[in-house]
Design an enzyme around this catalytic site. Sequence first.
Site, PDB file in Angstrom:
ATOM      1  CG  MET A   1      -2.233   4.730   3.672  1.00 19.35           C
ATOM      2  SD  MET A   1      -4.023   3.011   4.935  1.00 19.35           S
ATOM      3  CE  MET A   1      -1.926   2.158   5.855  1.00 19.35           C
TER       4      MET A   1
ATOM      5  N   GLY B   1      -1.847   4.513  -5.055  1.00 18.49           N
ATOM      6  CA  GLY B   1      -1.675   2.909  -5.422  1.00 18.49           C
ATOM      7  C   GLY B   1      -0.782   3.503  -6.269  1.00 18.49           C
TER       8      GLY B   1
ATOM      9  CB  ILE C   1      -1.283   0.786   1.340  1.00 24.30           C
ATOM     10  CG1 ILE C   1      -2.129   1.045   0.902  1.00 24.30           C
ATOM     11  CG2 ILE C   1       0.237   0.245   2.342  1.00 24.30           C
ATOM     12  CD1 ILE C   1      -3.235   0.494   1.655  1.00 24.30           C
ATOM     13  CB  CYS C   2       1.962   3.802  -1.547  1.00 24.19           C
ATOM     14  SG  CYS C   2       0.881   3.923  -3.449  1.00 24.19           S
ATOM     15  CD  GLN C   3      -1.581   9.017   1.781  1.00 21.53           C
ATOM     16  OE1 GLN C   3      -1.488   8.627   1.882  1.00 21.53           O
ATOM     17  NE2 GLN C   3      -2.901   9.754   1.493  1.00 21.53           N
TER      18      GLN C   3
END
Length: 117
Positions: free
Chosen positions: A113, A88, A84-86
Amino acid sequence: MIIWILIILIGGFFVSRMIPVKGITNITVQEAKNKRKDKHVQFIDVRTPGEFNGYNSKPFKNIPLSNLPAKLNTLDINKEIVVICQSGMRSAKASKILKKHGFNKAYNVKGGMSAWR
């Protein structure tokens, strides 16, 4: 003529960023949340430490995208990995790196996120 070539190149760049990466499996936030209880799944967050410290969720472990190649040996190649990141984008890049190094069970969380909350 040069202007048209530049417009086409810039347009192609943006279109290529929108197309999903081949071989990457995207999952929804709900699918990722359903995997949290599985002890055979690894969870990594590839955002910067500042972003991670600002908001994170268990059981994600922070391995910034820039550090991922050097940290591959800390991950189990035989286990699933949820990335996961902020939003995608970075997690898609991370999933691609993982796939290139033999991690065949890497999953990118669509929306990151931003969608998790």
